[in-house]
Design an enzyme around this catalytic site. Sequence first.
Site, PDB file in Angstrom:
ATOM      1  N   LYS A 170       0.863  -1.188   0.000  1.00 21.28           N
ATOM      2  CA  LYS A 170       0.000   0.000   0.000  1.00 21.28           C
ATOM      3  C   LYS A 170       0.895   1.232   0.000  1.00 21.28           C
ATOM      4  CE  LYS A 170      -1.646   2.751   3.006  1.00 21.28           C
ATOM      5  NZ  LYS A 170      -1.560   3.998   2.224  1.00 21.28           N
ATOM      6  N   GLU A 245      10.983   1.148   9.237  1.00 21.62           N
ATOM      7  CA  GLU A 245      11.925   2.213   8.856  1.00 21.62           C
ATOM      8  C   GLU A 245      11.218   3.531   9.144  1.00 21.62           C
ATOM      9  OE1 GLU A 245      14.905   1.803   7.976  1.00 21.62           O
ATOM     10  OE2 GLU A 245      15.009  -0.252   7.268  1.00 21.62           O
ATOM     11  N   CYS A 279      14.316  11.176   5.071  1.00 26.90           N
ATOM     12  CA  CYS A 279      14.465  10.761   6.469  1.00 26.90           C
ATOM     13  C   CYS A 279      15.897  10.880   6.962  1.00 26.90           C
ATOM     14  CB  CYS A 279      13.967   9.330   6.629  1.00 26.90           C
ATOM     15  SG  CYS A 279      14.648   8.235   5.384  1.00 26.90           S
ATOM     16  N   GLU A 379      11.042  15.993  13.943  1.00 24.48           N
ATOM     17  CA  GLU A 379      11.242  15.897  12.496  1.00 24.48           C
ATOM     18  C   GLU A 379      10.358  16.925  11.800  1.00 24.48           C
ATOM     19  OE1 GLU A 379       9.889  12.262  10.523  1.00 24.48           O
ATOM     20  OE2 GLU A 379      11.778  12.217   9.428  1.00 24.48           O
TER      21      GLU A 379
HETATM   22  P1  NAD Z   1       3.189   8.377   7.442  1.00 21.39           P
HETATM   23  O1  NAD Z   1       3.650   7.584   8.595  1.00 21.39           O
HETATM   24  O2  NAD Z   1       2.179   9.420   7.660  1.00 21.39           O
HETATM   25  O3  NAD Z   1       2.587   7.423   6.314  1.00 21.39           O
HETATM   26  C1  NAD Z   1       3.338   6.360   5.773  1.00 21.39           C
HETATM   27  C2  NAD Z   1       2.391   5.332   5.206  1.00 21.39           C
HETATM   28  O4  NAD Z   1       1.636   4.789   6.282  1.00 21.39           O
HETATM   29  C3  NAD Z   1       1.385   5.859   4.206  1.00 21.39           C
HETATM   30  O5  NAD Z   1       1.199   4.910   3.190  1.00 21.39           O
HETATM   31  C4  NAD Z   1       0.125   6.013   5.042  1.00 21.39           C
HETATM   32  O6  NAD Z   1      -1.064   5.934   4.289  1.00 21.39           O
HETATM   33  C5  NAD Z   1       0.254   4.834   5.962  1.00 21.39           C
HETATM   34  N1  NAD Z   1      -0.491   4.942   7.228  1.00 21.39           N
HETATM   35  C6  NAD Z   1      -0.831   6.065   7.906  1.00 21.39           C
HETATM   36  N2  NAD Z   1      -1.516   5.733   9.021  1.00 21.39           N
HETATM   37  C7  NAD Z   1      -1.604   4.379   9.047  1.00 21.39           C
HETATM   38  C8  NAD Z   1      -2.193   3.441   9.945  1.00 21.39           C
HETATM   39  N3  NAD Z   1      -2.841   3.842  11.043  1.00 21.39           N
HETATM   40  N4  NAD Z   1      -2.087   2.138   9.664  1.00 21.39           N
HETATM   41  C9  NAD Z   1      -1.432   1.703   8.556  1.00 21.39           C
HETATM   42  N5  NAD Z   1      -0.866   2.557   7.658  1.00 21.39           N
HETATM   43  C10 NAD Z   1      -0.937   3.870   7.914  1.00 21.39           C
HETATM   44  O7  NAD Z   1       4.517   8.954   6.755  1.00 21.39           O
HETATM   45  P2  NAD Z   1       4.618   9.898   5.491  1.00 21.39           P
HETATM   46  O8  NAD Z   1       4.200  11.250   5.910  1.00 21.39           O
HETATM   47  O9  NAD Z   1       3.983   9.258   4.317  1.00 21.39           O
HETATM   48  O10 NAD Z   1       6.195   9.849   5.215  1.00 21.39           O
HETATM   49  C11 NAD Z   1       7.097  10.603   5.896  1.00 21.39           C
HETATM   50  C12 NAD Z   1       7.729   9.829   7.029  1.00 21.39           C
HETATM   51  O11 NAD Z   1       8.390   8.675   6.516  1.00 21.39           O
HETATM   52  C13 NAD Z   1       8.805  10.606   7.746  1.00 21.39           C
HETATM   53  O12 NAD Z   1       8.682  10.426   9.127  1.00 21.39           O
HETATM   54  C14 NAD Z   1      10.093   9.987   7.224  1.00 21.39           C
HETATM   55  O13 NAD Z   1      11.201  10.159   8.079  1.00 21.39           O
HETATM   56  C15 NAD Z   1       9.696   8.581   7.068  1.00 21.39           C
HETATM   57  N6  NAD Z   1      10.596   7.870   6.160  1.00 21.39           N
HETATM   58  C16 NAD Z   1      11.494   7.003   6.687  1.00 21.39           C
HETATM   59  C17 NAD Z   1      12.386   6.344   5.855  1.00 21.39           C
HETATM   60  C18 NAD Z   1      13.392   5.378   6.402  1.00 21.39           C
HETATM   61  O14 NAD Z   1      14.011   4.671   5.613  1.00 21.39           O
HETATM   62  N7  NAD Z   1      13.580   5.283   7.696  1.00 21.39           N
HETATM   63  C19 NAD Z   1      12.346   6.576   4.479  1.00 21.39           C
HETATM   64  C20 NAD Z   1      11.410   7.463   3.984  1.00 21.39           C
HETATM   65  C21 NAD Z   1      10.531   8.108   4.829  1.00 21.39           C
END
Ligand code: NAD
Length: 501
Positions: A170, A245, A279, A379
Amino acid sequence: MHQFIAGQYREGHGGEAKRINPATGEVAETVTYANTDDVDTAVAAAKAAFVRWSALPPSDRSDAMGRLADELARRASQLAAVETAQTGKSIRMSAEFDVPGTIDNVNFFAGAARHLQGLATGEYLPGQTSMVRREPIGVIGSISPWNYPLQMAAWKILPAIAAGNTIVLKPSELTPGTSLMMAEAAKAAEIPDGVINIVTGPGKSVGEHLVQHPDVMMTSFTGSSAVGRRIMEMASAQAKRVHLELGGKAPFVVFDDADLEAAAHGAVAGSIINGGQDCTAATRAYVQQSLFDAFVERVAELMSGVVIGDPTDDATELGSLISHQHRDKVAGFVDRARENGARVVTGGSAPGGDLAGGAFYQPTLIVDAAQDSEIVQQEIFGPVLVALPFDTDDDGLALANDTPYGLAASAWSRDINRTLRASEEIQAGCVWINDHIPMATEMPHGGYKASGFGKDMSSYSLEEYTNIKHVMMCRDTNAHRDWQDVVFRSKDNAQDNRRTS
Ligand code: NAD
């Protein structure tokens, strides 16, 4: 059609939503979301495909993934255009970083599929031969974020399928386009239907159902630490394996013998790359006192020269952020820092003029913030760098470790002892020395502390998607085995049970 299930595009039944082009604020398309029945259909397709895919010789999986790399290369310019349209990132980022990086990952995992490692088979107890089998886990449910949609999809899909699993991914509801294109390319590469399935929609409805589905054996997630904790909570109800991650707040430590010009370039490129929505982006520059003023001056100068503009223009260095809502969140952090006594050296607002309709934000440098303030601790995920001075090496390293996160960091010095000490003492999954950002597919990526656990890329990630099974074969032909003496306490009883074949 925004679901890709069992090798076909399908309509979702979870309602419609408008996708906005973040660089213009205009509606780009109407997307349909999956509902829970669509997720069930995708998981069933993945479960059915697992039987055949997991039984293939690794060389066959490897060949199929090699063909996927070719199909992606054929679609490179189209993938880059869609990546830029859905994220607002510069076309240069999409075409020169995201797409080639993804193809490199596919090529790596095509090879790695044939290199699963294990302990040597051997006799560790008398009369017993032990061996280790590495087996695929089953259906993997993966959830990815919007910042690098194509690369994050690749980091989740590739090690999983290389190890013989099948997957339901997803992607973020904001950026489903290139994940769907990847599944379509996999079909063209003759990866069997059902091995890669994409369901799209919000995290709460689609994501939570996927994580909790009883036929999903493992959840791999990339996203924010807050959602990561929620995923772990849901997975715990079924003692399900998770791979997380999560967010980062990377320190950038500049010692007083560093190459100032290199450090200033590294700080600007490392903090504004992908609009700072990375990130591992440099977010906290700790600079030893004697270099601090010169560093701030040079970083501000470089930041103010960055070309912000239409992401589709090849001359653009910084495109828009992912959404207007996210831009306002970034601006809120900067505004509150200002109100609390921090000073904005450059940037600190959204550009006007032709760019006023898009979710743009200027590269921003902040000084005079307190170490415990939110702009230093949380962040922000925007093109914002905070610079703080430090006195001794001990102070610099302690400050670098002083947030809940531990994803990435860098240390800048010409002294090998200082850099080695930094690489040892900084608590992060990656420490760069005299650079910040570059990654190699062969090397692991993943966090410490609140940045999660589990590794993406490299052979370490392949291992994450396997179960390790110990098989022990007894070659003793006696009915009574020597180790059973601990059970059969009486010598006579033990003797009675002894026979030779
Ligand atoms: P997010 O956590 O808001 O969403 C990530 C994904 O999770 C999306 O697909 C979203 O629809 C889904 N999601 C949201 N709530 C959920 C729930 N309750 N249950 C299941 N899925 C759910 O993050 P974002 O805003 O899309 O991305 C940014 C974040 O990702 C930042 O914190 C960034 O640091 C992190 N990130 C980490 C890495 C890494 O390798 N560590 C890489 C890229 C991004």
